[in-house]
Design a protein around this motif. Structure first.
Motif, short mmCIF file in Angstrom:
data_model
loop_
_atom_site.label_atom_id
_atom_site.label_comp_id
_atom_site.label_asym_id
_atom_site.label_seq_id
_atom_site.Cartn_x
_atom_site.Cartn_y
_atom_site.Cartn_z
N GLN A 10 0.50 8.50 -5.87
CA GLN A 10 -0.56 7.63 -5.35
C GLN A 10 0.00 6.81 -4.19
OE1 GLN A 10 -3.07 5.15 -8.04
NE2 GLN A 10 -2.45 3.45 -6.71
N GLY A 11 -0.69 6.89 -3.05
CA GLY A 11 -0.30 6.09 -1.91
C GLY A 11 -1.33 5.05 -1.54
N THR A 12 -2.58 5.34 -1.89
CA THR A 12 -3.71 4.47 -1.55
C THR A 12 -4.74 4.58 -2.65
OG1 THR A 12 -3.32 4.98 0.78
CG2 THR A 12 -5.42 3.94 0.24
N TYR A 13 -5.46 3.50 -2.88
CA TYR A 13 -6.61 3.60 -3.79
C TYR A 13 -7.82 2.94 -3.14
CZ TYR A 13 -5.60 -1.25 -5.35
OH TYR A 13 -5.39 -2.61 -5.41
N VAL A 24 -7.01 0.09 -0.41
CA VAL A 24 -5.75 -0.65 -0.52
C VAL A 24 -4.60 0.35 -0.47
CG1 VAL A 24 -4.37 -2.24 -1.92
CG2 VAL A 24 -6.88 -2.41 -1.93
N GLU A 25 -3.67 0.14 0.44
CA GLU A 25 -2.47 0.98 0.48
C GLU A 25 -1.47 0.45 -0.54
OE1 GLU A 25 -0.73 1.65 4.25
OE2 GLU A 25 -2.61 2.18 5.25
N SER A 26 -1.39 1.12 -1.66
CA SER A 26 -0.52 0.67 -2.74
C SER A 26 -0.39 1.77 -3.77
CB SER A 26 -1.09 -0.59 -3.40
OG SER A 26 -0.35 -0.94 -4.55
N ASP A 27 0.77 1.81 -4.44
CA ASP A 27 0.91 2.72 -5.57
C ASP A 27 0.67 2.01 -6.90
OD1 ASP A 27 3.17 1.17 -5.72
OD2 ASP A 27 4.59 2.84 -5.78
N ASP A 28 0.23 0.76 -6.85
CA ASP A 28 -0.08 0.02 -8.08
C ASP A 28 -1.35 0.57 -8.72
OD1 ASP A 28 2.10 -1.62 -7.68
OD2 ASP A 28 0.93 -3.22 -6.74
N GLN A 29 -1.36 0.63 -10.02
CA GLN A 29 -2.55 1.09 -10.72
C GLN A 29 -2.73 0.41 -12.07
OE1 GLN A 29 -0.66 5.24 -10.85
NE2 GLN A 29 -1.80 5.25 -12.78
N VAL A 62 -4.45 -4.38 -11.38
CA VAL A 62 -4.51 -4.74 -9.97
C VAL A 62 -5.61 -5.78 -9.77
CG1 VAL A 62 -3.70 -2.45 -9.32
CG2 VAL A 62 -6.15 -2.94 -9.30
N THR A 109 -8.16 7.72 -5.94
CA THR A 109 -6.83 7.57 -5.37
C THR A 109 -6.58 8.65 -4.31
OG1 THR A 109 -5.76 9.02 -7.01
CG2 THR A 109 -6.01 6.69 -7.57
#
Length: 896
Positions: free
Chosen positions: A40-43, A68-73, A76, A95
Motif C-alpha cells: 500500500q502506497g496510497t489510500y 492520502v499518501e501513506s502505508d498506514d491502515q 488512521v 488502496t
C-alpha cells in the motif's frame, strides 16, 4: 492474484456503529489477499455524512473523498469534519499499490456505517422511576414503566431509541422487545459515567398510535452485591429509566422522552437479583402493557430523579448478549441439594448464562424452580462454593404453557436442578431446556490446536473461562457472591484475552473505570474495579502489587495487539500515577518491602484456609512488579514520543532491578529459591546479564523436575514460568511442566473433568470432593494465562511490533507433540502458523506452514533453518526433524 477489497472498521466498534461517542472516529482496514509485490502506497477514503434536519428531511452535511499518501491502515485519522450529534456517515476506502509492479487502485470496500450519539445538550428526557411505594426489599417487585404516544405523518423514515438506566433496563416498543442486549447499561461508577445505548427501531415504530415501555430491575445500582451478604443501594436507593426516542417521518421529527407523563406499576418479576436469581409470576403480567391502547389509568405516576447529564457516555465496547446456546447432554431424576426430588440437567460445559424453559401447561400457581451449580458432589448439586448467592430462578405459571427465561440475572453453572416440572419424561425435559450463553459480544480472534487432545481441552477451558468472565467487566468468577473486576486477574490474563477475542473495546471501557476509581483514591488502583465497599480485608487505599499494575500492563497488552496509541494516550496519566505512587512507597531504597501484599496468591502450597501463605516472599513479588511497571511506563512514554519520561522511568526500572538483586538474588537467601522468584527474575528482566539469566533458568528447571513436573506458582508466577524456562534454553522443562498430568498441573484439572480453568490448582481434590476453602471457584481465568505461551512459543505466532505489523514465526516443537497451530485475526488480517512432523523421503521432517497478512512482514525463526524475513502471503519451511530438535531458546515476545 488481484488485490481484494479492503474490510473496513470504525474504531473498535461492531457494525453498524450506532450511538458512538467519538466525533472523529478512526478508521482501520485490512486487505485479505494481494499480489506478492503489493505494498500500500496510497489510500482513498470516500464518505457521505447526513443528519435529520428536524423537519422530516435528511440533509447531506458532507460528500467528499480524500487521498492520502501513506502505508498506514490501522486507526488512521478521520478524514472529514467532526461528526455532529445524530450525524450518520457511510465510509468506504480503497488502496493503491505502491510496490514495484504498481497495480493501481484496488476495489472499494463495502461501506461502514457510523452514527454519533447524543451529547448532554441534546437530551430532553428525564430519569424517571416508579412513583408508588415499592414496599420492603424482601417483597419488592421490579417495576414496569410506559407511555403511549402519537407519530404524525404516513411514513416513518428512521427512528432511534437512546436508552440507559439507574439499575437494569429492557425496553419494548408496541409490544416487541428492543434489541437483543442484556444487562443494560452494564456496570460503571454511575455518578461518573453512565453508558447510553442506541438502537435502530425504525421497524418497530409506525404512524399513528404507539407505546413505549421499560422493564426495570435493581442490577448493580441498588441490588445486593459484594462479600459476606453483600451491600444494597451501592449507588442509590431508586431505579429509573432514561429513554429518548427520536422518530423522523414525512411530517417532521417526534421526540418522545421519559418524563413526568409516564406511568408505573409493579411488574411480574417478584424477585430480580444478579446473585440470587429471578422469580417471574406469569399471573401478574398486565396483558398488552407496552402496546397502544392499553389503559394505564390505574397505574401510578412516576417520580423524576435528578441526573447530571454530563455523565452520559457512549460505550467503548459491545453489550452483553446471548452468544450461543447449550443443550443438555443428560437429564436424570435426582435429589437436589435440599433433598427435593427433581430433574438434574447436565449442560456438559461450565459457563455463564441462564436457562430458557419451554414449560407445558399446568394449574395456575405451579412453581418451576431452577437451582444452579458448577459441580456435583455425591451425585447432586454442590452449592457451598456459591457462598451467599442463591442462584435460583422460578417461574410461576398462569395455567398456560410458557417459554421463559430470566431477564436481569446471570449464573455461572454447568448443572441445573429443576423441581415442580409438570410431568413428562427425561427426554421431554431435555427437549424443553436450553442454556443461553451470555457475555460481552466480542468477536473471536484467536485459535489453537495440537496433537494432544488434553492440551486442546485445556485451551478450550481457557476460552470458556474468558467467555464466562467477560460479562460487561472482566470478573474473577461468574457464579458466587463476588463477580468483581479483580485487577490482578486481568493483569495476568490480558495478553491471552487479546489474542483469543477482540477485547479491546470492552477493556478500554473498563480502563476508563479504573482511571476514575484511581483518581478517587489518590493514585491507588483498587484490587477490584469498579470499587464497592465490603469484605473483611479489602480497603480502597490498599496498594497491592500485581493488582494495581493493571494500570500499566493491561494498556500495554492491548497496544501490543492493536497498535492503539490513542488508548495509551488516554491511559498514560493512570499508568504514571500508579508507578509514582508505588515508587514513593518504596522510597530511595527502591524496595517495596512494607505493607500487606497478596504476593503469589493461591500458590498451590497455600492451605485452603489461608490463600496468602505462599512460598515466595510477597515483597519480592511487589518489588519485581514495581520494576516491571516502571519499564512498561518507559515503553508507553516512548510510544507516545515523551522521551524525557521514557528516560526517567527506564532509570527508575533499572534502580529497582538493582535493589531487587541486592536483596533477593545476590544475598543467596534460600527462601527466595522458588519457581515464582526465578520466573519473575528472568521474565521481568531483573538479572544483570545473560549468564545470570541462564543460571536462573537452569535452577528453575531443577525445581520443576524436583517437584515431579508440577506447578509451584500462583497468580504472580503462573503467567511467567513457562516463558522463563523456554527463554533460557529449558524448553524440555517447560514442556514437562505444561504436559504433566501430576497434580498440581494444568492437565490434572483436565483429567478431573474441568471444562473451565479453576481458581485453585486443587479446587477439586483427587478423590472428587471439593476443596474446603472459601476461595474455591471452578471458573477463573488467571491460571489459564499459560495459553499466551501456547500461542507464542508452542505454535510460534507472536507480535514483534504493535499490531503485528512485524510478527514472529518462531515455533518451538517439543514435548512429544507432532503438530500445533495458532491463528489470530490481527489488525492487518489473519496470521497463522501451523507446524507438523511429517514423514519425508529421508526421514521425518518438521514442516512449518504459515500465513503473513498483507501489509506486514514476518521474521521466520524455525529450528534447523536459516533465519529469514518474508512478506505477506502463504509460506512453507521444511527441515529435517532431527535438526529441529537441537536445543534452542524461545524468544520472549509478549511478556516481560
Amino acid at each position: 492474484m488481484s488485490t481484494a477489497a479492503p474490510t473496513l472498521r470504525v474504531e473498535h466498534h461492531q457494525q453498524p456503529a450506532l450511538g458512538v461517542g467519538e466525533d472523529r472516529p478512526r478508521l482501520s482496514w485490512h486487505v485479505e489477499t494481494a499480489p506478492t509485490a503489493y505494498r500500500q502506497g496510497t489510500y482513498e477514503v470516500a464518505w457521505r455524512t447526513t443528519a435529520p434536519d428536524g423537519a422530516g428531511q435528511v440533509r447531506t452535511l458532507e460528500d467528499a473523498t480524500a487521498v492520502v499518501e501513506s502505508d498506514d491502515q490501522v486507526l488512521v485519522p478521520w478524514p472529514g469534519a467532526p461528526l455532529a450529534p445524530r450525524a450518520r456517515a457511510e465510509v468506504r476506502v480503497r488502496t493503491r499499490d505502491g510496490g514495484p509492479d504498481d497495480a493501481g487502485w484496488g476495489p472499494w470496500s463495502e461501506p461502514a456505517v457510523v452514527e454519533r450519539g447524543l451529547t448532554a445538550a441534546e437530551w430532553t428526557a428525564e430519569l424517571v422511576g416508579p412513583g408508588y411505594d415499592e414496599g420492603p426489599v424482601a417483597t419488592r417487585r421490579a417495576p414496569l414503566l410506559r407511555r403511549g404516544f402519537e407519530v404524525p405523518g404516513s411514513v416513518v423514515r428512521s427512528a432511534r431509541l437512546h436508552l440507559t438506566a439507574h439499575g437494569l433496563v429492557e425496553a419494548e416498543l408496541n409490544g416487541r422487545r428492543v434489541g437483543a442486549d442484556e444487562l443494560v447499561p452494564g456496570w460503571t461508577p454511575y455518578d461518573d459515567r453512565l453508558r447510553v445505548y442506541a438502537y435502530d427501531v425504525t421497524d418497530l415504530v409506525r404512524p399513528g398510535e404507539n407505546a413505549v415501555g421499560a422493564w426495570l430491575a435493581d442490577g448493580w445500582f441498588r441490588g445486593r452485591y459484594g462479600f459476606e451478604g453483600g451491600t444494597r443501594d451501592l449507588y442509590g436507593t431508586h431505579v429509573g429509566v432514561l429513554a429518548q426516542l427520536e422518530v423522523v417521518t414525512d411530517a417532521g421529527t417526534v421526540v418522545v422522552g421519559s418524563d413526568a407523563s409516564w406511568r408505573s406499576a409493579p411488574g411480574p418479576l417478584t424477585r430480580a437479583d444478579l446473585y440470587d436469581g429471578e422469580t417471574y409470576d406469569a399471573r401478574l403480567l398486565p396483558a398488552g402493557w407496552s402496546e397502544p391502547g392499553f389503559d394505564d389509568a390505574a397505574w401510578a405516576p412516576v417520580v423524576v430523579h435528578p441526573l447530571d447529564r454530563t455523565v452520559l457516555a457512549a460505550p467503548d465496547g459491545p453489550p452483553v448478549r446471548c452468544t450461543g446456546e447449550l443443550v443438555p447432554v443428560s437429564v436424570t431424576r435426582a435429589a437436589g441439594p435440599d433433598g427435593e426430588d427433581g430433574w438434574l440437567v447436565d449442560l456438559g460445559q461450565n459457563h455463564s448464562g441462564r436457562l430458557r424453559l419451554s414449560v407445558p401447561a399446568a394449574p395456575a400457581g405451579t412453581v418451576v424452580r431452577v437451582r444452579h451449580a458448577e459441580v456435583l458432589q455425591g451425585g447432586t448439586l454442590y452449592t457451598r462454593t456459591l457462598r451467599e448467592a442463591a442462584a435460583t430462578d422460578e417461574v410461576v405459571l398462569d395455567g398456560a404453557a410458557i417459554t421463559w427465561e430470566p431477564r436481569f440475572t446471570v449464573h455461572g453453572f454447568r448443572y441445573a436442578h429443576l423441581t415442580g416440572w409438570p410431568g413428562g419424561t427425561a427426554q421431554d425435559v431435555a427437549a424443553a431446556v436450553v442454556s443461553r450463553v451470555l457475555h460481552s459480544d466480542m468477536a473471536r480472534t484467536g485459535w489453537f490446536a495440537s496433537s494432544d487432545p488434553a492440551l486442546d481441552r485445556l485451551h478450550e477451558n481457557v476460552v470458556w473461562s474468558l467467555r464466562s468472565n467477560f460479562v460487561d467487566i472482566p470478573t474473577d468468577c461468574p457464579q458466587r457472591d463476588e463477580r468483581l473486576g479483580w485487577t490482578g486477574d486481568i493483569q495476568a490474563f490480558a495478553p491471552t484475552a487479546a489474542f483469543l477475542y477482540d477485547v479491546h473495546g470492552m477493556l478500554a471501557d473498563w480502563l476508563r473505570t479504573l482511571s476514575s476509581e484511581q483518581r478517587r483514591f489518590g493514585g491507588t488502583v483498587p484490587v477490584y474495579v469498579p470499587w464497592i465497599p465490603g469484605g473483611r480485608f479489602w480497603r480502597p487505599e490498599q496498594d497491592v502489587a500485581g493488582w494495581g499494575d493493571a494500570a500499566t500492563l493491561v494498556p500495554e497488552a492491548l497496544h501490543r495487539d492493536s497498535a492503539d496509541v490513542g488508548l495509551l494516550e488516554r491511559q498514560y496519566a493512570s499508568a504514571v500515577a500508579w508507578v509514582d505512587k508505588v515508587s514513593g512507597l518504596a522510597g530511595p531504597g527502591r524496595l517495596w518491602d512494607a505493607g500487606m501484599q497478596l504476593g503469589d496468591w493461591l500458590d498451590p502450597t497455600a492451605p485452603p484456609e489461608d490463600p496468602l501463605r505462599a512460598q515466595t516472599d510477597p515483597h519480592l513479588v511487589a518489588t519485581a512488579y514495581l520494576a516491571r511497571s516502571a519499564r512498561a511506563v518507559a515503553d508507553l512514554a516512548r510510544a507516545l514520543g515523551r522521551d524525557d519520561d521514557a528516560a526517567r522511568y527506564a532509570t527508575l526500572a533499572a534502580e529497582v532491578a538493582a535493589a531487587y538483586r541486592g536483596r533477593y538474588v545476590d544475598s543467596g537467601d534460600p527462601t527466595h529459591d522458588t519457581q515464582t522468584a526465578h520466573a519473575l527474575s528472568v521474565v521481568f528482566g531483573l538479572l544483570p546479564d545473560e549468564d545470570a539469566r541462564r543460571r536462573a533458568g537452569e535452577r528453575l528447571a531443577e525445581l520443576v523436575r524436583a517437584g515431579g513436573n508440577t506447578v509451584g506458582t500462583g497468580f504472580a508466577g503462573t503467567p511467567l514460568v513457562a516463558d522463563a524456562l523456554s527463554s533460557t534454553g529449558q524448553l524440555d522443562a517447560a514442556y514437562g511442566l505444561l504436559l504433566s498430568h501430576a497434580s498440581p498441573s494444568w492437565l490434572a484439572m483436565v483429567d478431573l473433568g474441568a471444562t473451565t480453568i479453576w481458581e485453585r490448582w486443587d479446587s477439586m481434590l483427587a478423590d472428587g470432593t471439593v476443596n474446603p476453602g472459601e476461595m474455591t471457584s471452578f471458573n477463573h481465568y488467571a491460571l489459564g494465562s499459560v495459553a499466551d505461551w501456547l500461542h507464542r512459543v508452542v505454535a510460534g505466532l507472536a507480535p514483534l511490533e504493535p499490531g503485528y505489523r512485524r510478527l514472529a514465526v518462531a515455533p518451538r516443537p517439543g514435548g512429544g507433540l507432532t503438530r500445533a497451530e495458532a491463528r489470530h485475526v490481527t489488525p492487518y488480517g489473519v496470521a497463522e502458523v501451523a507446524w507438523a512432523i511429517e514423514a519425508g523421503g529421508e526421514g521425518d521432517e518438521l514442516v512449518v506452514r504459515f500465513r503473513v497478512p498483507v501489509g506486514t512482514t514476518a521474521e521466520v525463526d524455525v529450528p534447523g533453518a536459516a533465519p529469514a524475513v518474508v512478506g505477506h502471503g502463504e509460506h512453507e519451511v521444511r527441515v529435517p526433524a532431527r535438526a529441529a530438535q537441537a536445543p534452542v531458546e524461545a524468544r520472549t515476545t509478549s511478556v516481560g
